[in-house]
Design a protein around this motif. Structure first.
Motif, PDB file in Angstrom:
ATOM      1  N   VAL A 242       0.861  -1.181   0.000  1.00 43.67           N
ATOM      2  CA  VAL A 242       0.000   0.000   0.000  1.00 43.67           C
ATOM      3  C   VAL A 242       0.894   1.226   0.000  1.00 43.67           C
ATOM      4  O   VAL A 242       1.737   1.395   0.891  1.00 43.67           O
ATOM      5  N   ALA A 243       0.734   2.083  -1.012  1.00 44.92           N
ATOM      6  CA  ALA A 243       1.601   3.252  -1.135  1.00 44.92           C
ATOM      7  C   ALA A 243       0.961   4.304  -2.023  1.00 44.92           C
ATOM      8  O   ALA A 243       0.172   3.979  -2.916  1.00 44.92           O
ATOM      9  N   PRO A 244       1.310   5.570  -1.809  1.00 44.05           N
ATOM     10  CA  PRO A 244       0.880   6.596  -2.752  1.00 44.05           C
ATOM     11  C   PRO A 244       1.793   6.568  -3.971  1.00 44.05           C
ATOM     12  O   PRO A 244       2.973   6.229  -3.869  1.00 44.05           O
ATOM     13  N   ALA A 245       1.247   6.891  -5.142  1.00 44.32           N
ATOM     14  CA  ALA A 245       2.045   6.947  -6.366  1.00 44.32           C
ATOM     15  C   ALA A 245       1.330   7.836  -7.365  1.00 44.32           C
ATOM     16  O   ALA A 245       0.105   7.968  -7.342  1.00 44.32           O
ATOM     17  N   VAL A 246       2.113   8.448  -8.256  1.00 46.05           N
ATOM     18  CA  VAL A 246       1.541   9.261  -9.320  1.00 46.05           C
ATOM     19  C   VAL A 246       1.066   8.328 -10.423  1.00 46.05           C
ATOM     20  O   VAL A 246       1.829   7.525 -10.951  1.00 46.05           O
ATOM     21  N   THR A 247      -0.198   8.402 -10.761  1.00 47.93           N
ATOM     22  CA  THR A 247      -0.789   7.507 -11.755  1.00 47.93           C
ATOM     23  C   THR A 247      -0.690   8.100 -13.147  1.00 47.93           C
ATOM     24  O   THR A 247      -0.177   9.213 -13.348  1.00 47.93           O
ATOM     25  N   ALA A 248      -1.199   7.355 -14.133  1.00 50.25           N
ATOM     26  CA  ALA A 248      -1.154   7.797 -15.523  1.00 50.25           C
ATOM     27  C   ALA A 248      -1.889   9.122 -15.722  1.00 50.25           C
ATOM     28  O   ALA A 248      -1.586   9.895 -16.630  1.00 50.25           O
ATOM     29  N   ALA A 249      -2.842   9.397 -14.845  1.00 45.10           N
ATOM     30  CA  ALA A 249      -3.598  10.645 -14.944  1.00 45.10           C
ATOM     31  C   ALA A 249      -2.811  11.828 -14.393  1.00 45.10           C
ATOM     32  O   ALA A 249      -3.271  12.972 -14.458  1.00 45.10           O
ATOM     33  N   GLY A 250      -1.623  11.565 -13.869  1.00 42.05           N
ATOM     34  CA  GLY A 250      -0.781  12.637 -13.349  1.00 42.05           C
ATOM     35  C   GLY A 250      -1.122  13.079 -11.943  1.00 42.05           C
ATOM     36  O   GLY A 250      -0.639  14.103 -11.468  1.00 42.05           O
ATOM     37  N   GLN A 251      -1.928  12.303 -11.242  1.00 40.25           N
ATOM     38  CA  GLN A 251      -2.357  12.647  -9.891  1.00 40.25           C
ATOM     39  C   GLN A 251      -1.849  11.604  -8.908  1.00 40.25           C
ATOM     40  O   GLN A 251      -1.801  10.410  -9.222  1.00 40.25           O
ATOM     41  N   GLN A 252      -1.454  12.053  -7.730  1.00 45.24           N
ATOM     42  CA  GLN A 252      -1.017  11.108  -6.702  1.00 45.24           C
ATOM     43  C   GLN A 252      -2.244  10.422  -6.115  1.00 45.24           C
ATOM     44  O   GLN A 252      -3.176  11.074  -5.654  1.00 45.24           O
ATOM     45  N   GLN A 253      -2.234   9.088  -6.166  1.00 45.99           N
ATOM     46  CA  GLN A 253      -3.349   8.314  -5.645  1.00 45.99           C
ATOM     47  C   GLN A 253      -2.835   7.186  -4.768  1.00 45.99           C
ATOM     48  O   GLN A 253      -1.673   6.781  -4.856  1.00 45.99           O
ATOM     49  N   LEU A 254      -3.713   6.692  -3.941  1.00 47.40           N
ATOM     50  CA  LEU A 254      -3.375   5.548  -3.106  1.00 47.40           C
ATOM     51  C   LEU A 254      -3.425   4.300  -3.990  1.00 47.40           C
ATOM     52  O   LEU A 254      -4.413   4.063  -4.678  1.00 47.40           O
ATOM     53  N   VAL A 255      -2.353   3.528  -3.981  1.00 48.70           N
ATOM     54  CA  VAL A 255      -2.240   2.344  -4.831  1.00 48.70           C
ATOM     55  C   VAL A 255      -2.094   1.099  -3.955  1.00 48.70           C
ATOM     56  O   VAL A 255      -1.340   1.099  -2.975  1.00 48.70           O
ATOM     57  N   VAL A 256      -2.823   0.055  -4.300  1.00 42.21           N
ATOM     58  CA  VAL A 256      -2.733  -1.232  -3.611  1.00 42.21           C
ATOM     59  C   VAL A 256      -2.290  -2.273  -4.622  1.00 42.21           C
ATOM     60  O   VAL A 256      -2.880  -2.401  -5.699  1.00 42.21           O
ATOM     61  N   ILE A 257      -1.232  -2.996  -4.311  1.00 37.42           N
ATOM     62  CA  ILE A 257      -0.721  -4.049  -5.192  1.00 37.42           C
ATOM     63  C   ILE A 257      -0.700  -5.373  -4.433  1.00 37.42           C
ATOM     64  O   ILE A 257      -0.094  -5.479  -3.360  1.00 37.42           O
ATOM     65  N   ASP A 258      -1.389  -6.370  -4.971  1.00 36.61           N
ATOM     66  CA  ASP A 258      -1.363  -7.726  -4.425  1.00 36.61           C
ATOM     67  C   ASP A 258      -0.493  -8.590  -5.325  1.00 36.61           C
ATOM     68  O   ASP A 258      -0.666  -8.597  -6.546  1.00 36.61           O
TER      69      ASP A 258
END
Length: 282
Positions: A242-258
């Motif tokens: 679980v981490a924040p990251a800049v997405t393809a939309a150019g906005q920092q979002q909370l990202v969950v990777i399993d």
């Protein structure tokens, strides 16, 4: 948001852990009756300059505003009720946030704001996240496995507050900080809690900590353009990041990777605003 003695310190072998680790079983949290925090056994603080264990006995008298004292639990209980009203439902997370005294991790002048739902400065341009954000990320990290994840890696120790919460929810916790000033502050903040299953490292969080891998959970308190590959590599199959990251939309979002046997399942959730993820130590 948040770092021990240079890369050389990270090359040391994994520390030994107590033969019997302190665990914190799930505690049901109801709106009408909040759980009482448990106190783990006292274990001596490790002395390694780059890999220091701390571990939560009864804390020494607070160095912050005396206005809290024995009344701080009532204030924390009110904070937990507000988190419940905001949708935080994980019983272990709520119990940990009731147990850990947030006012011990901020400067004296800010202690009266410690239990408000706001981020606060902790020095060196960094902040302690607002309680709702911390609770949300921890709930995501632990939602599949209940309360006792095995080994967890925290990127960005900061003042040590989230690391203390993780110690109530995990069997072993490694927390890494790249800023020496914050690493030392976290060590001082956590010293009286003496958390036997928590180990603080000073180093480059973007590299993770391979000697402790694989991790059943990884959580980050800073966001970059992408999730570092080192974190993915160090995540165990069946683990969650679980981490924040800049997405393809150019906005920092909370990202969950399993991480699964077949690859990765990535979800992008709500917008967030964390300090930038940086490499190196300072």
């Amino acid at each position: 948001m948040k770092r021990g003695d240079g890369p050389a310190g990270l090359e040391k072998s994994r520390p030994g852990f107590p033969a019997k680790l302190v665990t914190h079983p799930a505690v049901a949290v109801k709106k009408t009756a909040l759980p009482q925090p448990s106190r783990p056994a006292v274990v001596p603080l490790a002395k390694s300059p780059a890999l220091a264990g701390t571990g939560a006995a009864k804390p020494a008298p607070s160095r912050v505003a005396s206005g809290f004292g024995t009344g701080s639990q009532a204030v924390r209980a009110d904070m937990v009720r507000k988190l419940q009203a905001q949708g935080i439902a994980h019983p272990g997370v709520l119990a940990a946030m009731l147990a850990v005294e947030r006012h011990r991790f901020v400067d004296t002048a800010l202690a009266n704001q410690a239990y408000e739902d706001t981020s606060l400065p902790i020095g060196l341009g960094q902040t302690i996240s607002k309680p709702n954000v911390v609770a949300r990320m921890l709930s995501l990290l632990f939602e599949r496995d209940g309360v006792n994840l095995g080994r967890v890696l925290e990127i960005g120790t900061g003042c040590g507050y989230q690391a203390a919460l993780l110690s109530h929810l995990s069997r072993e916790v490694y927390s890494i900080e790249r800023l020496r000033g914050l690493h030392e502050k976290a060590r001082e903040n956590l010293r009286t809690f003496r958390l036997a299953n928590l180990h603080l490292l000073f180093g480059d969080g973007m590299q993770g900590f391979a000697k402790g891998a694989p991790y059943s959970g990884i959580i980050a308190a800073a966001g970059g353009e992408a999730i570092p590959q080192a974190w993915i590599d160090q995540l165990a199959v069946g683990g969650r990041l679980v981490a924040p990251a800049v997405t393809a939309a150019g906005q920092q979002q909370l990202v969950v990777i399993d991480k699964t046997v077949h690859g990765f399942d990535r979800k992008e959730l709500e917008p967030v605003l964390f300090v930038p993820l940086k490499s190196g130590i300072a």
